[in-house]
Design an enzyme around this catalytic site. Structure first.
Site, short mmCIF file in Angstrom:
data_model
loop_
_atom_site.label_atom_id
_atom_site.label_comp_id
_atom_site.label_asym_id
_atom_site.label_seq_id
_atom_site.Cartn_x
_atom_site.Cartn_y
_atom_site.Cartn_z
N ASP A 1 0.82 -1.21 0.00
CA ASP A 1 0.00 0.00 0.00
C ASP A 1 0.85 1.26 0.00
O ASP A 1 2.07 1.21 0.21
CB ASP A 1 -0.97 -0.01 1.19
CG ASP A 1 -0.33 -0.51 2.48
OD1 ASP A 1 0.90 -0.47 2.58
OD2 ASP A 1 -1.08 -0.95 3.37
N ASN B 1 -7.59 -2.95 14.18
CA ASN B 1 -8.99 -3.28 13.81
C ASN B 1 -9.03 -4.50 12.87
O ASN B 1 -10.07 -4.78 12.28
CB ASN B 1 -9.67 -2.07 13.15
CG ASN B 1 -8.95 -1.62 11.89
OD1 ASN B 1 -7.99 -2.26 11.46
ND2 ASN B 1 -9.41 -0.54 11.29
N HIS C 1 -7.22 -4.87 10.09
CA HIS C 1 -6.96 -4.64 8.67
C HIS C 1 -5.67 -5.32 8.23
O HIS C 1 -4.75 -5.52 9.02
CB HIS C 1 -6.99 -3.14 8.30
CG HIS C 1 -5.84 -2.31 8.77
ND1 HIS C 1 -5.96 -0.99 9.14
CD2 HIS C 1 -4.51 -2.59 8.90
CE1 HIS C 1 -4.79 -0.50 9.46
NE2 HIS C 1 -3.89 -1.46 9.33
N GLU D 1 -9.70 -2.05 5.30
CA GLU D 1 -10.37 -1.78 6.57
C GLU D 1 -11.58 -2.71 6.74
O GLU D 1 -12.06 -3.31 5.76
CB GLU D 1 -10.83 -0.32 6.59
CG GLU D 1 -9.70 0.70 6.47
CD GLU D 1 -8.85 0.83 7.74
OE1 GLU D 1 -8.75 -0.13 8.52
OE2 GLU D 1 -8.27 1.91 7.93
C1 F6R Z 1 1.25 -1.37 6.08
C2 F6R Z 1 0.14 -2.28 6.24
C3 F6R Z 1 -0.70 -2.28 7.49
C4 F6R Z 1 0.14 -2.55 8.73
C5 F6R Z 1 -0.74 -2.48 9.97
C6 F6R Z 1 0.07 -2.67 11.25
O1 F6R Z 1 1.86 -1.55 4.83
O2 F6R Z 1 -0.12 -3.02 5.35
O3 F6R Z 1 -1.69 -3.28 7.36
O4 F6R Z 1 0.74 -3.80 8.63
O5 F6R Z 1 -1.38 -1.24 10.04
O6 F6R Z 1 0.88 -1.56 11.43
P1 F6R Z 1 2.04 -1.58 12.50
O7 F6R Z 1 3.01 -2.58 12.03
O8 F6R Z 1 2.64 -0.19 12.46
O9 F6R Z 1 1.42 -1.93 13.80
#
Ligand code: F6R
Length: 241
Positions: free
Chosen positions: A67, A136, A138, A143
């Site tokens: 992303d 959450n 994701h 989301e």
């Molecule tokens: C980022 C991504 C998100 C993160 C998730 C956890 O490329 O794909 O799904 O893996 O938001 O974020 P952290 O690792 O910062 O807790």
């Protein structure tokens, strides 16, 4: 589903890096899917160190990031483009032309979604997709409520995600509200998935995702349907499993 519980963050980084290194060594032209955020930082440090020791070679590896924010220039410090170069790409020998990160140019977003999907297919598909998990549930920026058959698309980030990401920005108002992300179907089509998590703040969502119902309310719950899923977690994140 194979869950590997690591005793601490160091063990977590080494275990995850060993899995990625083993896959690269058995298929040097592997296609990797990569996340950003805090979760992969210990992995990227360890991979950089293994590269320096001559234990892994990225010269034929292709990468696709999950992303990218919309509304930030690629050159901005907080872009995922910058994150990936700072934390991994500048430390290893991956070729610039083999690095793929969704292009967030506001003029071509719809086309970029289609082209990103096509590029992944033309590379032969993702062999190993590394994932983190949001609080959450994701995965990528998919989301809660995102359809399981979604492909690369534009997403409005939830309030919870914006709040979680605010720690990387000077003020919460600077956090982008939209992103371009691989879809859930894109992720599920990967041949293998490596889900990573550490820290006690991930324990509850891991429990919901891995032991609860498969539902779009918890996007990561879909991963239970994947035939080749490995989960690497530290003791804190796995405390409720
Ligand atoms: C980022 C991504 C998100 C993160 C998730 C956890 O490329 O794909 O799904 O893996 O938001 O974020 P952290 O690792 O910062 O807790």
């Amino acid at each position: 589903m194979n869950i590997i519980k690591c005793k601490d963050i160091d063990d977590y980084a080494k275990t995850a890096a060993q899995i990625v290194t083993d896959r690269i060594n058995s298929k040097p032209d592997i296609v990797l899917g990569l996340p950003t955020g805090s979760t992969p930082v210990p992995l990227y440090k360890e991979l950089s160190s293994l590269y320096n020791q001559g234990k892994v070679d990225f010269s034929r590896v292709t990468t696709y990031n999950l992303d990218e924010y919309i509304g930030l220039d690629r050159s901005s410090e907080q872009s995922y483009y910058n994150f990936m170069h700072t934390n991994l790409f500048k430390h290893i020998n991956v070729k610039a032309e083999n690095i793929n990160i969704p292009n967030n140019d506001p003029n071509g977003l719809e086309m970029e979604c289609l082209e990103y999907e096509t590029a992944i297919k033309e590379s032969g598909g993702i062999d190993l997709q590394v994932l983190g998990i949001g609080h959450n549930g994701h995965i990528g920026f998919n989301e809660p409520g995102t359809p399981f058959d979604s492909t690369t698309h534009i997403i409005e980030l939830s309030e919870e995600t914006i709040a979680a990401n605010a720690r990387f920005f000077d003020t919460p108002a600077m956090v982008p509200k939209k992103a371009i992300s691989m879809g859930i179907r894109t992720i599920m089509l990967s041949k293998e998935i490596l889900l990573l998590a550490y820290g006690k703040d991930k324990a509850e969502i891991l429990k919901r995702a891995l032991t609860g119902d498969i539902t779009t309310d918890v996007p990561a719950s879909v991963l239970k349907l994947h035939p080749n899923l490995t989960i690497v977690v530290d003791e804190e994140a796995s405390s409720l499993l």
